[in-house]
Enzyme design. Structure first.
Site, PDB file in Angstrom:
ATOM      1  N   VAL A 125       0.780  -1.199  -0.035  1.00  0.00           N
ATOM      2  CA  VAL A 125       0.062  -0.062  -0.053  1.00  0.00           C
ATOM      3  C   VAL A 125       1.049   1.297   0.068  1.00  0.00           C
ATOM      4  CG1 VAL A 125      -1.748   1.282   1.217  1.00  0.00           C
ATOM      5  CG2 VAL A 125      -1.950  -1.183   1.046  1.00  0.00           C
ATOM      6  N   CYS A 126       1.477   1.571   1.172  1.00  0.00           N
ATOM      7  CA  CYS A 126       2.313   2.770   1.205  1.00  0.00           C
ATOM      8  C   CYS A 126       3.428   2.780   0.680  1.00  0.00           C
ATOM      9  CB  CYS A 126       2.387   2.826   2.771  1.00  0.00           C
ATOM     10  SG  CYS A 126       0.821   3.032   3.845  1.00  0.00           S
ATOM     11  N   VAL A 127       4.169   1.994   0.109  1.00  0.00           N
ATOM     12  CA  VAL A 127       5.078   2.007  -0.793  1.00  0.00           C
ATOM     13  C   VAL A 127       4.860   1.913  -2.233  1.00  0.00           C
ATOM     14  CG1 VAL A 127       7.444   0.925  -1.405  1.00  0.00           C
ATOM     15  CG2 VAL A 127       6.925   0.771   1.038  1.00  0.00           C
TER      16      VAL A 127
END
Length: 229
Positions: A125-127
């Site tokens: 998600v956040c990467v």
């Protein structure tokens, strides 16, 4: 005494240099760490803290971002990473994808760097999301594979594969440090040796503790399987 090799154009070099890169640290918060199972938590924290030390040693610009702190659902960046990095202000977001947050994008753009060293939790998600968007916007992105982690090993691996297919270039923490250094006779050499010595000391400790836990579990399992008549 060995001579220092000539330095290529540090801003135009196709490899990473302290002068052409910017680091992004995304959502290294206790709540996010608790969701990671793709990598040993101790090793993951060691790798990202090492990244923080590299940023400080080489004086590379960086952006530190969190999610949900102002909403009251998450706490800030893990203290060990904060302590490793130079003082900065965290960019808190509500978006899962940091590339949909104007403050985050602006902070990256202000550095004038087109090579982003990307690190965060979780991989899938956040990467992955900001990596895909940054690539589309013309940046080169280098996810630090051993400093990121996913909810499962499968989700981590699939996200890494997705980023690579989109054009991201995977790298690891120590390889990154050596790429920035290039020549031990240059400045930062002593600092990097110190960082690497501490890294290997901590990694040996973590490996030994893991081995002790495995031995304890094996002994406990053997005792439990014994039948007394």
């Amino acid at each position: 005494m060995a001579l220092v090799t000539s330095i290529r154009n540090a801003k135009k070099d196709h490899l990473l240099t302290p002068e052409n890169s910017v680091f992004a640290f995304i959502d290294y918060q206790p709540e996010q760490f608790r969701g990671v199972t793709s990598r040993n938590a101790g090793e993951l924290l060691l790798n990202v803290v090492t990244l923080g030390k590299i940023v400080k040693a080489f004086n590379v610009p960086f952006v530190l971002s969190t999610v949900g702190v102002q909403l009251g659902v998450n706490s800030g960046t893990h203290k060990d990473l904060v302590d490793a990095l130079p003082p900065t202000i965290e960019i808190d977001r509500t978006t899962l994808n940091s590339w949909e947050d104007e403050n985050f994008i602006s902070a990256i753009a202000r550095t004038g760097r087109k090579k982003i060293v990307m690190a965060g939790l979780w991989t899938e998600v956040c990467v992955a999301y900001p990596t895909l968007d940054a690539l589309k916007d013309g940046y080169e992105v280098y996810p630090v594979i051993d400093a990121i982690g996913g909810v499962t090993k499968e989700t981590h691996e699939i996200a890494v594969e997705r980023m690579i297919q989109a054009g991201a270039v995977p790298i690891t923490a120590l390889a990154l440090a050596c790429e920035l250094q290039r020549d031990w006779a240059r400045g930062h050499g002593h600092s990097l040796r110190t960082i690497m010595q501490e890294y290997f000391r901590q990694m040996r400790f973590l490996k030994e503790k893991a081995r002790e836990y495995r031995d304890f579990d094996r002994e406990d399992s053997n005792k439990s399987s014994q039948v007394t008549l």
